[in-house]
Enzyme design. Structure first.
Site, mmCIF file in Angstrom:
data_model
loop_
_atom_site.group_PDB
_atom_site.id
_atom_site.type_symbol
_atom_site.label_atom_id
_atom_site.label_comp_id
_atom_site.label_asym_id
_atom_site.label_seq_id
_atom_site.Cartn_x
_atom_site.Cartn_y
_atom_site.Cartn_z
ATOM 1 N N GLY B 73 8.657 -30.303 16.020
ATOM 2 C CA GLY B 73 8.275 -31.262 17.047
ATOM 3 C C GLY B 73 7.674 -30.603 18.280
ATOM 4 O O GLY B 73 6.636 -31.031 18.793
ATOM 5 N N THR B 74 8.302 -29.545 18.742
ATOM 6 C CA THR B 74 7.826 -28.854 19.941
ATOM 7 C C THR B 74 6.449 -28.271 19.702
ATOM 8 O O THR B 74 5.562 -28.351 20.564
ATOM 9 C CB THR B 74 8.814 -27.726 20.321
ATOM 10 O OG1 THR B 74 10.079 -28.326 20.576
ATOM 11 C CG2 THR B 74 8.363 -26.970 21.547
ATOM 12 N N SER B 203 9.221 -33.895 13.353
ATOM 13 C CA SER B 203 9.976 -32.693 13.049
ATOM 14 C C SER B 203 10.744 -32.875 11.737
ATOM 15 O O SER B 203 11.352 -33.922 11.521
ATOM 16 C CB SER B 203 10.938 -32.455 14.211
ATOM 17 O OG SER B 203 11.775 -31.399 13.907
ATOM 18 N N HIS B 205 13.445 -31.207 10.421
ATOM 19 C CA HIS B 205 14.903 -31.002 10.329
ATOM 20 C C HIS B 205 15.715 -32.183 10.841
ATOM 21 O O HIS B 205 16.941 -32.167 10.815
ATOM 22 C CB HIS B 205 15.307 -29.727 11.060
ATOM 23 C CG HIS B 205 15.195 -29.829 12.544
ATOM 24 N ND1 HIS B 205 16.281 -30.014 13.346
ATOM 25 C CD2 HIS B 205 14.116 -29.780 13.363
ATOM 26 C CE1 HIS B 205 15.881 -30.076 14.604
ATOM 27 N NE2 HIS B 205 14.578 -29.936 14.643
ATOM 28 N N CYS B 330 29.738 -31.515 32.590
ATOM 29 C CA CYS B 330 30.596 -30.365 32.306
ATOM 30 C C CYS B 330 30.100 -29.580 31.099
ATOM 31 O O CYS B 330 30.329 -28.388 30.994
ATOM 32 C CB CYS B 330 32.010 -30.816 32.003
ATOM 33 S SG CYS B 330 32.806 -31.555 33.400
#
Lengths: 211, 394
Positions: B73-74, B203, B205, B330
């Site tokens: 995707g990137t 993508s 995966h 957190c």
């Protein structure tokens, strides 16, 4: 590198000690806030005369390390006199847990802060002590000392990231921070500064400059 | 890791389907050639890749020649966004995206802004839907690209693509329409012709295909400048090594889902409903983040558990071998609250106690039951520990 907890942190998170509330505590305090992401309440049962902490309980709205540090610090404080308990530092609490990831060190600071505030509450109510809680430069400094730079796990004063602390005639608190403007922890540090300094009722605006 | 893991984080990545692995194996061990001309194995592999393009194209109603295999995707986002902006630089340097786009879109645009391009980031409402009026009014004479995330990765919101397309079609000049559809592909139907989309990045995966695979659809005639250089063995926009096993793998993974697409989506939606109903019945004081079931991605549920913190929930579930994602500050490396939650009007507390459950085809009903049991126990225990939890446990 992955952020990991020590086995002892996991153990204290799974089975925390001293969870709960005391019905009539001789001292109690809540530090942090839901907005900041963690909040811790500590309740003390102190024997008058000897000033020994007979019982101590806590409640935490926070992550695993928040719960674990509260669990260990209440263990450490139990049975001690208030003067001894006040000496427990956040570094000691973290060491006792087999270390904390730098990004989580602020949890240990919060735990120490809540314990000390609860003791202060007792000292005010039962020992008639008075504290200087005014918006002085010294007290602002004390608050800033509780703010941890998450990248390395050390407070921003020790790291000399604070270049200037000032209070002007309009009661604005001015803080100059020497940090890279793109530092990923900068938003967190700014939020923490505002959260900590907002406890001074007299404060008008908190102005943080990054230099 | 011997015990069965309940994996409900499919939005991040998924397990490779063993059938996909079997399909890929010969292309690692025997047919490890690149596609070629005149020789038997080279030809066979070239045919295999053509076949893959055809099959993939069919799943989104594209033409085979419009499919470019990427490494994910990137990779696709970088090739398309940088390439489209550069190819249209003379016409204008303005792009439009949104405040709730995926980081793999936002980071590319940040880099483009550093090079002198200008961007407008449109807002989203509480359910994550983009403000289409704002989109309409943000269009400038020099706008050359609108690039959006098809399904929001945090909230599961499916953007109204037809309405967005209509706005762009009605503009006075051609505006390229790009979608990052990594979350959408295999979850909702995509028809690039009907929906008038110019480019899409996918993508592998995310739907039980191999990691390091993906494809980019670029509509024939769309101007995209080359941003990578090397030997163009398959396509000039993606030079270099041809990941033949990967291409075979992503195609097989798509095949396995599209042979019964409706059945697959229905199964996901049933699991989603089972999970949501179970949580609602057994745990009080919760909030659903994002649109209602039926309107959102069938594979996606995001719930805030009030008075407790998400990283603690995540770890407690982990003790029971259940894996989820949280929006809690957190658990973030830089202690920042989730930007999607903050940009869609959530409170810190809601963001902090938010848990994202995302499903794939391997999730079973038993695993959903186990998750509900574990959640009930976890939330009860964490609320017992929480100073905010008192009113919630009475």
């Amino acid at each position: 590198m992955a952020i990991k907890y020590s086995e002892k942190v996991i153990e204290h998170f799974k089975n925390p000690h001293n969870i709960g509330e005391l019905e009539q505590p001789s001292g109690a305090a809540t530090e942090g806030s839901p907005a900041c992401g963690d909040q811790l309440s500590i309740y003390l049962d102190i024997e008058e005369g000897t000033n020994v902490i007979k019982d101590i309980k806590f409640q935490s709205y926070g992550c695993a390390s928040n719960i674990a540090t509260a669990s260990i610090i209440t263990d450490m404080a139990k049975g001690k006199t208030i003067d001894q308990a006040k000496e427990i530092s956040w570094k000691q609490a973290a060491e006792e847990l087999g270390g904390l990831p730098p990004v989580k060190m602020h949890c240990s600071v919060l735990a120490v802060d809540a314990l000390r505030s609860a003791i202060k509450d007792y000292e005010k109510k039962h020992l008639g002590k008075e504290f200087d809680e005014s918006m002085s430069k010294e007290n602002v400094k004390k608050e800033l000392q509780k703010i941890i730079y998450g990248k390395v796990g050390v407070d921003i004063l020790t790291l000399k990231l604070v270049k200037y602390i000032g209070i002007d005639n309009d009661n604005n608190i001015i803080i100059d921070l020497e940090m890279d403007k793109g530092d990923k922890f900068l938003p967190d540090i700014k939020e923490e500064i505002e959260e900590h300094l907002s406890k001074f009722d007299r404060a008008n605006e908190i102005k943080i400059n990054v230099v | 890791m011997n015990k069965e893991q309940v994996y409900l984080d499919a939005c991040k990545t998924t397990r490779l389907d063993p059938k996909v692995l079997e399909e890929m194996k010969p292309y690692f061990l025997e047919k490890y050639w690149f596609p070629g001309n005149f020789t038997d194995i080279g030809n066979e592999i070239a045919d295999e890749i053509s076949e893959s393009q055809k099959k993939i194209a069919k799943t989104i109603n594209a033409e085979p020649g419009e499919i470019i295999f990427t490494s994910g995707g990137t990779d696709g986002n970088n090739i398309a966004l940088k390439g489209i902006m550069a190819a249209n630089r003379e016409k204008g340097k303005h792009f439009i995206t949104s405040k709730v786009s995926h980081p793999s879109v936002l980071t590319v645009f940040k880099a483009l802004e550093d090079e002198g391009y200008e961007g407008t980031y449109i807002s989203a409402d509480e359910e994550g839907y983009l403000d289409l009026e704002e989109l309409r009014s943000s269009i400038r004479k020099d706008t050359t690209l609108v690039a959006l995330t098809h399904i929001n990765h945090t909230l599961g919101t499916v953007q109204k693509i037809d309405a967005i397309s209509e706005i762009l079609q009605n503009a006075n000049h051609k505006i390229n329409f790009f979608l990052d559809s990594c979350e959408a592909y295999t979850k909702i139907p995509i028809d690039v012709k009907k929906q008038k989309i110019d480019a899409i990045s996918i993508s592998g995966h995310k739907f039980n295909g191999p990691k390091g695979t993906g494809f980019l659809f670029v509509k024939d005639g769309t101007k995209v400048k080359k941003t990578q250089n090397g030997i163009a063995r398959l396509h000039p926009l993606k030079p270099g090594v041809v990941n033949v096993p990967g291409i075979v793998g992503i195609t097989k993974a798509a095949d396995l889902i599209f042979e019964d697409f409706e059945g697959h989506v229905e199964r996901l939606a049933n699991l989603q409903k089972k999970l949501y109903d179970g949580i609602k019945q057994r745990i009080d004081d919760i909030r659903l983040n994002g649109p209602a079931l039926g309107e959102r991605s069938p594979a996606h549920l995001n719930i805030s558990f009030m008075a407790v913190e998400g990283e603690a929930i995540m770890m407690m579930l982990n003790f029971d071998d259940i894996h989820i994602e949280t929006g809690s500050a957190c658990s973030a490396k830089e202690l920042k609250a989730d930007y999607i939650m903050m940009n869609t009007g959530r409170t810190f507390e809601e963001s902090h106690g938010s848990v994202r459950f995302t499903l794939d085809k391997f999730v079973t009903e038993e695993q959903i039951d186990k998750t509900i049991d574990s959640l009930e126990k976890t939330i009860k225990e964490l609320r017992r520990r929480s100073p905010l939890g008192k009113k919630k446990t009475n």
